[in-house]
Write an enzyme that holds these catalytic residues in place. Structure first.
Site, PDB file in Angstrom:
ATOM      1  N   SER A 247       3.501   2.142  -0.012  1.00  0.00           N
ATOM      2  CA  SER A 247       2.551   3.195   0.337  1.00  0.00           C
ATOM      3  C   SER A 247       2.160   3.981  -0.921  1.00  0.00           C
ATOM      4  CB  SER A 247       3.151   4.093   1.421  1.00  0.00           C
ATOM      5  OG  SER A 247       2.164   4.855   2.048  1.00  0.00           O
ATOM      6  N   ASP A 354      -4.034  -2.126   7.919  1.00  0.00           N
ATOM      7  CA  ASP A 354      -3.001  -1.158   7.556  1.00  0.00           C
ATOM      8  C   ASP A 354      -3.106   0.096   8.424  1.00  0.00           C
ATOM      9  OD1 ASP A 354      -2.044   1.295   5.834  1.00  0.00           O
ATOM     10  OD2 ASP A 354      -1.055  -0.459   4.995  1.00  0.00           O
ATOM     11  N   HIS A 403       2.425  -1.119   8.574  1.00  0.00           N
ATOM     12  CA  HIS A 403       2.403  -0.396   7.294  1.00  0.00           C
ATOM     13  C   HIS A 403       3.753  -0.584   6.611  1.00  0.00           C
ATOM     14  CE1 HIS A 403       1.088   2.444   4.284  1.00  0.00           C
ATOM     15  NE2 HIS A 403       2.139   3.229   4.504  1.00  0.00           N
TER      16      HIS A 403
END
Length: 509
Positions: A247, A354, A403
């Site tokens: 991330s 995502d 994610h």
């Protein structure tokens, strides 16, 4: 009488010895019980511990517990065993800190004799203003302060030291760098002047709300100092150093990999520096918003970064910065604009749908409702992400709604065209080594893997979708119905669910 007196004396001594022995055993039990499990699995919120950075004694006998853990670890080492836990080390340079001025640091799991190093940058988005940083500090303090960090962590996925979970990197030196700078690892901001004195309770909160400069943003500097502190541990002798992250940590890899390579080169290291970016390859938002967005949730990624760069004194790679005029440096936070300027090898891991990219557009899978326009955006996102990855040499991009991937315990189960992510990384590793040694790369070992099926969840190895209200697992079509969409109106056949998915999978899932 004399004999009876001696017998009584001996019995008295025996009773005292037995009582002391029982006390000692009881004490041993209570010590072990109070020691507890001070570790935390990476990827989960760490528990608050008693030891405060820099203190010598904590509440509840934390010094004794720490001594017990050190003794157990020393015993394991003496017995020739390797402990699986990464241990916390605070930076030697106390001027480089977390947002609130507490010590920054890293967790280290050494593997003696290994010349491979895996450095991991934690994710957690950012804050870009006094208001968003105050809210972040109140709600997720561990992303701005080290005061609650546990003394140990246990890695999962690519950070695991277990060969069955992490076949190719379990025997590397593993470094987990907690995210406490809230700046997407870009900040070089100076410490507050004068340094803030220790405050308590309401006074601390009141002064925090008055003084916006109280937070420091030093993400890029933290990475630099971690490298310095790893020199005595042998990183100068490394053969391979892989900077990885998920991330915002993945974006941090894009922003810092050239700087890390340059730092190691200046130290005289001959290591090849590589990057592994997981779920940090974002696209610009399509929604029009007010540029003065008050909260992180209402900010597009580019607006948050534009505003934040000034607050963080953020830096971007030199070669990318030269492509854009002053004030446009924020564009270097986006992988598809930065990638071509990088010289270090890079592997991109990216779900094509995502969930954080969708959240930016206020789309929540498993939420209460979804419009037809939002469903159309989801489909377009997959195509756009796929196009943005076309020129990336090494990539693993399943057509799934999720994610982050590399720190999941089940990361080996996800596949693209029959190849798992650990296998693809191994193929990339072999290819780089062959190229470096002027050898012909092995055939049949792929590392550019992008799903060709078009729909979300068309890959049979995708993580399951979960209804947020019921926590039940649903298929994609079941979830769309639960969110109020008319499948026939969308051109989807509810009766042909299995057939249509099988068709999509055969086309490349």
């Amino acid at each position: 009488m004399k004999i009876l007196g001696q017998v009584a004396f001996l019995l008295l001594l025996g009773g005292i010895w037995c009582q002391n022995n029982r006390n000692a055993k009881a004490g041993g039990k209570s010590t072990r019980k109070s020691g507890g499990n001070q570790g935390a699995d990476v990827g989960q919120s760490p528990p608050v511990v008693d030891v405060i950075p820099g203190s010598t004694r904590g509440a509840g006998g934390s010094t004794e517990r720490e001594a017990g853990r050190e003794g157990a670890a020393a015993g394991a080492r003496a017995a020739g065993q390797q402990t699986d836990d990464m241990r916390l080390h605070f930076l030697k340079n106390t001027q480089v800190t977390c947002n609130d001025g507490t010590a920054a640091g890293f967790y280290l799991k050494e593997f003696r004799g290994s010349r491979r190093w895996l450095l991991f940058l934690e994710g957690g988005w950012c804050c870009h203003s006094k208001e968003t940083c105050d809210s972040r500090y109140q709600n997720i303090p561990r992303l701005m302060s080290s005061s609650g960090w546990p003394q140990t962590k246990r890695g999962t996925g690519i950070l695991s030291s277990q060969a069955e979970e992490n076949p190719h990197w379990h025997n590397a030196n593993i470094v987990f760098i907690p995210y406490c700078s809230s700046d997407v690892w870009s900040g070089t901001g100076p410490a507050p002047t004068p340094p803030p004195r220790t405050r308590q309770g309401r006074e601390k909160e009141r002064e925090r709300n008055v003084n916006a400069t109280e937070y420091t943003f030093m993400g890029s500097l933290i990475i630099r100092e971690v490298i310095k502190d790893l020199i005595p541990k042998g990183i100068k002798q490394a053969k391979v150093v892989m900077l990885s992250g998920t991330s915002a940590g993945g974006t941090g890899v894009l922003l810092n990999i050239e700087r890390v390579a340059s730092q190691l080169e200046q130290l005289g290291a001959e290591a090849q520096v590589r990057g592994l970016v997981d779920s940090g390859w974002f696209l610009e938002s399509k929604q029009q918003r007010s540029p003065n967005c008050p909260e992180t949730i209402s900010c597009s990624p580019e607006d948050a970064i534009k505003i934040g760069l000034r607050l963080w004194n953020g830096v971007v790679p030199d070669r990318c910065r030269q492509l854009y005029k002053r004030g446009e440096e924020w564009q270097c936070f986006f992988g598809h604009k930065l990638y071509s300027t990088l010289t270090s090898p890079l592997f991109v891991v990216q779900w094509l749908f995502d969930e954080e990219q969708l959240r930016v557009e206020n789309i929540y899978m498993g939420g209460q409702s979804m419009s037809e326009e939002q469903w159309q955006y989801i489909q377009n996102l997959g195509r756009e992400l796929k196009n943005s990855l076309r020129d990336v040499t090494a990539v693993f991009a399943p057509s799934c709604l999720s994610h982050t991937m590399i720190t999941k315990s089940n990361w080996m189960s996800f596949q693209v065209r029959g190849t798992s992510l650990p296998r693809a990384l191994h193929c990339w590793d072999r290819n780089l080594e062959a190229t470096r040694n002027n050898r012909t790369p092995a055939k049949g070992c792929p590392f550019h893997l992008v799903d060709t099926c078009q729909s979300p969840q068309c890959n049979p190895t995708c993580p399951a979708l979960v209804d947020q209200a019921t926590q039940q697992e649903l298929t994609l079509l079941q979830m769309l119905v639960a969110m109020g969409l008319d499948l026939q109106k969308l051109g989807l056949d509810p009766e042909g669910d299995a057939d249509s998915l099988a068709s999509m999978v055969s086309n490349g899932g």
